[in-house]
Design a protein around this motif. Structure first.
Motif, short mmCIF file in Angstrom:
data_model
loop_
_atom_site.label_atom_id
_atom_site.label_comp_id
_atom_site.label_asym_id
_atom_site.label_seq_id
_atom_site.Cartn_x
_atom_site.Cartn_y
_atom_site.Cartn_z
N ALA A 162 2.59 4.79 5.27
CA ALA A 162 3.50 4.75 6.42
C ALA A 162 2.76 4.31 7.67
O ALA A 162 1.60 4.68 7.89
CB ALA A 162 4.11 6.13 6.64
N SER A 163 3.44 3.53 8.50
CA SER A 163 2.81 3.05 9.73
C SER A 163 2.41 4.20 10.65
O SER A 163 1.46 4.08 11.43
CB SER A 163 3.74 2.08 10.47
N SER A 164 3.11 5.31 10.54
CA SER A 164 2.76 6.48 11.36
C SER A 164 1.37 7.00 11.04
O SER A 164 0.73 7.63 11.88
CB SER A 164 3.80 7.59 11.17
N PHE A 165 0.88 6.73 9.82
CA PHE A 165 -0.46 7.18 9.44
C PHE A 165 -1.54 6.34 10.12
O PHE A 165 -2.53 6.87 10.62
CB PHE A 165 -0.65 7.11 7.92
N TYR A 166 -1.35 5.02 10.13
CA TYR A 166 -2.42 4.16 10.61
C TYR A 166 -2.24 3.65 12.04
O TYR A 166 -3.15 3.07 12.61
CB TYR A 166 -2.64 2.97 9.67
N ARG A 167 -1.07 3.88 12.63
CA ARG A 167 -0.85 3.40 14.00
C ARG A 167 -1.88 4.01 14.94
O ARG A 167 -2.08 5.23 14.96
CB ARG A 167 0.56 3.76 14.48
N GLY A 168 -2.55 3.18 15.72
CA GLY A 168 -3.60 3.66 16.62
C GLY A 168 -4.95 3.82 15.96
O GLY A 168 -5.90 4.31 16.58
N GLU A 207 -0.82 7.38 -4.29
CA GLU A 207 0.34 7.80 -5.08
C GLU A 207 1.53 6.87 -4.89
O GLU A 207 2.35 6.69 -5.78
CB GLU A 207 0.74 9.23 -4.71
N ASN A 208 1.64 6.27 -3.71
CA ASN A 208 2.78 5.41 -3.39
C ASN A 208 2.42 3.92 -3.39
O ASN A 208 3.25 3.09 -3.05
CB ASN A 208 3.35 5.78 -2.02
N ALA A 209 1.18 3.62 -3.77
CA ALA A 209 0.71 2.23 -3.70
C ALA A 209 1.11 1.44 -4.95
O ALA A 209 1.08 1.95 -6.06
CB ALA A 209 -0.80 2.20 -3.53
N SER A 210 1.47 0.18 -4.72
CA SER A 210 1.71 -0.74 -5.83
C SER A 210 0.37 -1.24 -6.35
O SER A 210 -0.65 -1.13 -5.67
CB SER A 210 2.56 -1.92 -5.35
N THR A 223 0.82 -1.21 0.00
CA THR A 223 0.00 0.00 0.00
C THR A 223 0.86 1.26 0.00
O THR A 223 0.39 2.32 -0.42
CB THR A 223 -0.94 0.05 1.22
N GLY A 224 2.08 1.15 0.49
CA GLY A 224 2.95 2.32 0.56
C GLY A 224 2.56 3.30 1.64
O GLY A 224 3.12 4.41 1.71
N LYS A 228 -6.02 3.21 -3.30
CA LYS A 228 -5.66 3.60 -4.67
C LYS A 228 -6.47 4.81 -5.13
O LYS A 228 -5.98 5.62 -5.92
CB LYS A 228 -5.89 2.43 -5.63
N LYS A 229 -7.71 4.94 -4.67
CA LYS A 229 -8.57 6.05 -5.09
C LYS A 229 -8.34 7.32 -4.28
O LYS A 229 -8.86 8.37 -4.62
CB LYS A 229 -10.04 5.64 -4.99
#
Length: 244
Positions: free
Chosen positions: A170-176, A230-233, A167-168, A224-225
């Motif tokens: 960062a863990s800082s985005f979804y942590r918690g 932008e960073n997703a495979s 997904t690209g 993706k949407k």
């Protein structure tokens, strides 16, 4: 293969018809990329059954990469040209695209899934596009993504961890993210709906691995949407998803 069914449309364009028949033979031999190439050529001649089979290939994870928007585009083209199966199911995709499908309906559709080794195309296209549409409608996209990735990060399945890396995000985005939702909020209701979706799949004949892939794919489509895409495979089809 039974899913692809009998031919409902015959083209007056000989080249399109020949390409379609070659695609059918390739599907029978489980050469799905080759089938895609043939159906794509047939679709250039506006072959209605080719459109529908492209929807199946794109939407069921038969190809190396998943393209749920391409699946929907071909579904709409098949319906417009009079393909009976597409016409019969058109109301579902139209409902999903206007965020009116409903999570209960999604779970009910999932409960009827059977094990084929691939994912049910109409389920995957409706689930992915509905969850994305309803999240956008209620401004819940980022909270839903954070919740889903945080929950997935606790999985012991390497293929789930590999999905998160692709997904690209960062863990800082979804942590918690699990603790970020407000009870009763739109995001809370959407993720509850995804829990019901997963439970329905696990109780059907789908199998737990494909069920997990289905949920990851729905979330991956949302990513993706969004600007996070932008960073997703690319989203991966069934064979490549489990190759870790």
């Amino acid at each position: 293969m039974a899913l692809f069914g009998k031919q409902f449309f015959k083209s007056s364009d000989a080249q399109a018809e020949d390409a379609y028949r070659s695609g059918v033979l390739a599907v029978s031999a489980k050469k799905f990329q080759e089938a895609y190439d043939h159906f794509n050529r047939a679709a250039e001649g506006e072959h209605g059954s080719a459109y529908y089979n492209l929807f199946l290939l794109h939407g069921g994870g038969y190809l190396p990469t998943f393209d749920l928007d391409a699946a929907a585009d071909n579904f709409y083209k098949a319906a417009a040209i009079g393909h009976p199966k597409a016409e019969q199911q058109l109301y579902m995709l139209e409902g999903a695209d206007r965020a009116g499908f409903g999570m209960d309906n999604l779970a009910a559709l999932a409960s009827g899934s059977v094990e084929t080794g691939f994912l049910p195309p109409i389920l995957m296209v409706c689930a992915s596009r509905f969850v994305n549409a309803v999240s956008i409608k209620y401004g819940a996209t980022m909270d839903v993504i954070a919740y889903e990735l945080d929950a997935a990060s606790a999985s012991e399945d390497e293929y789930v961890q590999a999905f998160i890396r692709r997904t690209g995000v960062a863990s800082s985005f979804y942590r918690g993210g699990l603790n970020r939702l407000v009870e009763g909020s739109a995001a809370d209701q959407i993720t509850d709906g995804l829990n019901d979706f997963s439970l329905a799949l696990s109780r059907s004949g789908m199998g737990s691995k494909l069920g997990k892939m289905a949920r990851c794919t729905v979330v991956g489509h949302m990513i993706k949407k969004s600007y996070l895409g932008e960073n997703a495979s690319p989203l991966l089809g069934v064979k490549r998803f489990f190759e870790v």
